[in-house]
Design an enzyme around this catalytic site. Structure first.
Site, PDB file in Angstrom:
ATOM      1  CG  LEU A 165      -2.090  -0.886   1.358  1.00 39.40           C
ATOM      2  CD1 LEU A 165      -2.808  -0.657   2.684  1.00 39.40           C
ATOM      3  CD2 LEU A 165      -3.055  -0.684   0.201  1.00 39.40           C
ATOM      4  CG  ASP A 166       0.735   4.133  -3.138  1.00 36.28           C
ATOM      5  OD1 ASP A 166       1.620   3.337  -3.511  1.00 36.28           O
ATOM      6  OD2 ASP A 166      -0.108   4.629  -3.898  1.00 36.28           O
ATOM      7  NE  ARG A 167       5.762   8.301   4.650  1.00 39.15           N
ATOM      8  CZ  ARG A 167       6.944   8.840   4.910  1.00 39.15           C
ATOM      9  NH1 ARG A 167       7.883   8.798   3.989  1.00 39.15           N
ATOM     10  NH2 ARG A 167       7.184   9.409   6.057  1.00 39.15           N
ATOM     11  CB  THR A 185      -2.982   4.136   0.709  1.00 42.80           C
ATOM     12  OG1 THR A 185      -2.760   4.926  -0.454  1.00 42.80           O
ATOM     13  CG2 THR A 185      -4.326   3.440   0.595  1.00 42.80           C
TER      14      THR A 185
END
Length: 240
Positions: free
Chosen positions: A53-55, A57
């Site tokens: 997961l993107d930082r 998110t």
């Protein structure tokens, strides 16, 4: 302490907080907190990430509890056998759901990819989207006296880097709080009026057929205080 939302003898899943990196990276040398290390210390055993997961998110993030399980299960993610559902708050009103089939060029990182070729072909990227609720607030961000926002359900059918953020920006409905693909005026409005300092993108659930028990598994993660405050302010109900 991380919130553990699922655990069995093969897997453990957490509700990743917004702003926390999944694992240590030389690109973020100053960071001291990572989901992998925190979770390992919390449960007392090594964990192996199955996806990312993107930082910025938040939401469901699942790990294997052994390298053997990880190697067997990784193809399920590669083949998109895991169904992911996200929620987002976007600029403007989207009146009806649809599917966006819009190929995305590989996003290169300025540091990590500085020697990589820019000539890669655009990759297939498909996202299902569905508006759930909308609001019009009496604050201007331009030529109109009010500003509109929408609560969206997003289901990526492919797994490209920043796919949901880029797809919503392509539809001219960027996700609020997106500093890379979003709209600074709306990000500022949410910071100043609603004390919201995060990307409003949350991985709400992950569904799959358990590869070892053959059971249908759905793992859910609730939203944080920022989301709850916004839903309360706008009179929205997050889906269960």
């Amino acid at each position: 302490m991380l919130e553990i939302v699922y655990q069995d003898e093969y897997f453990v899943a957490v509700n990743k907080p917004a702003g926390m990196l999944v694992h240590r990276s030389w690109l973020d040398k100053h960071e001291t907190q990572f989901v992998m290390q925190t979770l390992r210390d919390q449960i007392g055993q090594h964990v192996f990430p199955l996806h990312r997961l993107d930082r910025p998110t938040s939401g469901v993030l699942i790990f294997a509890l052994s390298s053997e399980v990880a190697s067997q299960v990784m193809p399920m993610f590669a083949n998109h056998e895991m169904q992911k559902t996200y929620h987002a708050i976007v600029r403007g009103w989207i009146e009806e759901g649809g599917t966006l089939d819009y190929a995305l060029k590989v996003e290169l990182d300025k540091i990590a990819d500085k020697f990589a070729s820019e000539e890669k072909q655009a990759q297939e990227a498909v996202t299902d989207y569905l508006p759930l609720a909308k609001v019009e607030i009496p604050i201007s961000t331009g030529r109109f006296p009010t500003t509109r926002y929408c609560l969206m359900e997003l289901s990526p059918q492919t797994g490209r880097k920043h796919q949901l953020r880029r797809h919503m920006a392509h539809l001219r409905h960027p996700i609020v709080g997106d500093t890379t693909h979003g709209d600074g005026k709306h990000n500022k409005l949410f910071r100043e009026h609603f004390d919201s300092h995060r990307l409003l993108l949350h991985a709400s659930s992950l569904s799959f057929v358990h590869p070892f028990t053959q059971q249908n598994i759905t793992i859910k993660a609730g939203v944080d205080e920022t989301w709850n405050a916004l839903c309360s302010e706008f009179g929205w109900q997050m889906p269960n």
